[in-house]
Write a protein that holds these residues in place. Structure first.
Motif, short mmCIF file in Angstrom:
data_model
loop_
_atom_site.label_atom_id
_atom_site.label_comp_id
_atom_site.label_asym_id
_atom_site.label_seq_id
_atom_site.Cartn_x
_atom_site.Cartn_y
_atom_site.Cartn_z
N MET A 1 66.05 96.56 19.07
CA MET A 1 65.99 97.67 20.04
C MET A 1 64.52 97.98 20.34
O MET A 1 63.72 98.19 19.42
CB MET A 1 66.70 98.90 19.48
CG MET A 1 66.70 100.09 20.44
SD MET A 1 67.58 101.54 19.79
CE MET A 1 69.28 100.95 19.88
N THR A 2 64.16 98.01 21.61
CA THR A 2 62.78 98.29 22.01
C THR A 2 62.49 99.79 21.95
O THR A 2 63.41 100.62 21.80
CB THR A 2 62.51 97.79 23.43
OG1 THR A 2 63.27 98.60 24.35
CG2 THR A 2 62.91 96.33 23.59
N ASP A 5 64.36 101.44 24.70
CA ASP A 5 65.80 101.49 24.41
C ASP A 5 66.14 102.70 23.56
O ASP A 5 67.22 103.29 23.70
CB ASP A 5 66.26 100.22 23.69
CG ASP A 5 66.34 99.02 24.60
OD1 ASP A 5 66.47 99.20 25.82
OD2 ASP A 5 66.25 97.88 24.09
N ARG A 6 65.25 103.08 22.69
CA ARG A 6 65.49 104.22 21.80
C ARG A 6 65.51 105.55 22.55
O ARG A 6 65.97 106.56 22.02
CB ARG A 6 64.44 104.25 20.68
CG ARG A 6 64.54 103.07 19.73
CD ARG A 6 63.34 102.98 18.80
NE ARG A 6 63.24 104.12 17.92
CZ ARG A 6 62.21 104.34 17.11
NH1 ARG A 6 61.18 103.52 17.12
NH2 ARG A 6 62.20 105.40 16.31
#
Length: 238
Positions: A1-2, A5-6
């Motif tokens: 998860m980038t 994305d978080r």
């Protein structure tokens, strides 16, 4: 998860004392770190902070994505106005650097694209703070990883009372990068409206983190309702 994305469909809390109030007692890096920690405990998925000292203190206090900026000056291009400012923000611990991406001249004479390359060269992402659709489109072409509506209402004329949901809608429909809604988000209804308009994430600031702003806002509302201290005292005396 980038890192981005978080932040998807989450709230980011901006921890920045009022710039027009230099004697604000909240203007202390240790205090801002505690404010950020409290916001994260309450559910914030990310923090936005200003200046290397505050960024470093907050970075030590929380593990969520940190959007950093460096305000310099009082007019024109103020938010991380030069590549050198941007590099200091990254070095202080920011994952994402917020940069003014309006068409106003930058004090170092360089372009937004130059600053974006400097940030990417240090391993961080770039959030373009814009005031219009055209600026958002240009920022993506110049290397922005995400775009925020931060500067809508602050580049000309009086500041509107509420957020610019129309700009969120137009940016979300046209851009291929995440759009963050920011600027005068003060209620749950406004935050929900931004998500309905297509916002990737929403940034809220003073309404969450500034007792000075919250107190003044409440008292201004009381005054507008015709219930100032003199009125209240008179009714109580009756």
């Amino acid at each position: 998860m980038t890192v981005l994305d978080r932040l998807r469909h989450r709230l980011v809390v901006s921890c920045q004392p009022l710039p027009e109030q230099p004697d604000d007692p909240m203007r202390d890096s240790a205090v801002q770190a505690r404010v950020a920690a409290a916001a994260v405990l309450g559910g914030a998925a990310g923090i936005r902070a200003n200046g290397p000292a505050d960024i470093a203190a907050i970075r030590a206090a929380v593990e969520v994505p940190l959007i950093g900026l460096f305000k310099h000056g009082t007019a024109g291009c103020v938010i991380t106005p030069t590549a050198a400012h941007a590099e200091q923000v990254v070095d202080a611990g920011a994952d994402i650097v917020a940069v003014d991406a309006t068409d106003r001249p930058r004090p170092d004479g360089r372009t937004f694209a130059d600053t974006a390359r400097a940030v990417h060269g240090r391993g961080a992402l770039v959030l373009a703070d814009v005031s219009s659709l055209d600026e958002g489109l240009a920022a993506v072409d110049a290397g922005a990883d995400a775009v925020a509506t931060t500067l809508s209402g602050y580049t000309a004329g009086p500041v509107p009372p509420g957020p610019d949901l129309d700009l969120v809608t137009r940016l979300a429909a046209r851009l291929t990068v995440p759009v963050l809604a920011e600027g005068r988000y003060r209620t749950a209804a406004q935050v929900a409206g931004a998500f309905r308009a297509g916002a990737f994430a929403v940034v809220a600031g003073n309404a969450v983190t500034s007792p000075l702003w919250i107190t003044r806002h409440l008292l201004d509302g009381v005054a507008r309702a015709g219930m100032g201290p003199d009125t209240v005292d008179a009714r109580g005396a009756g």
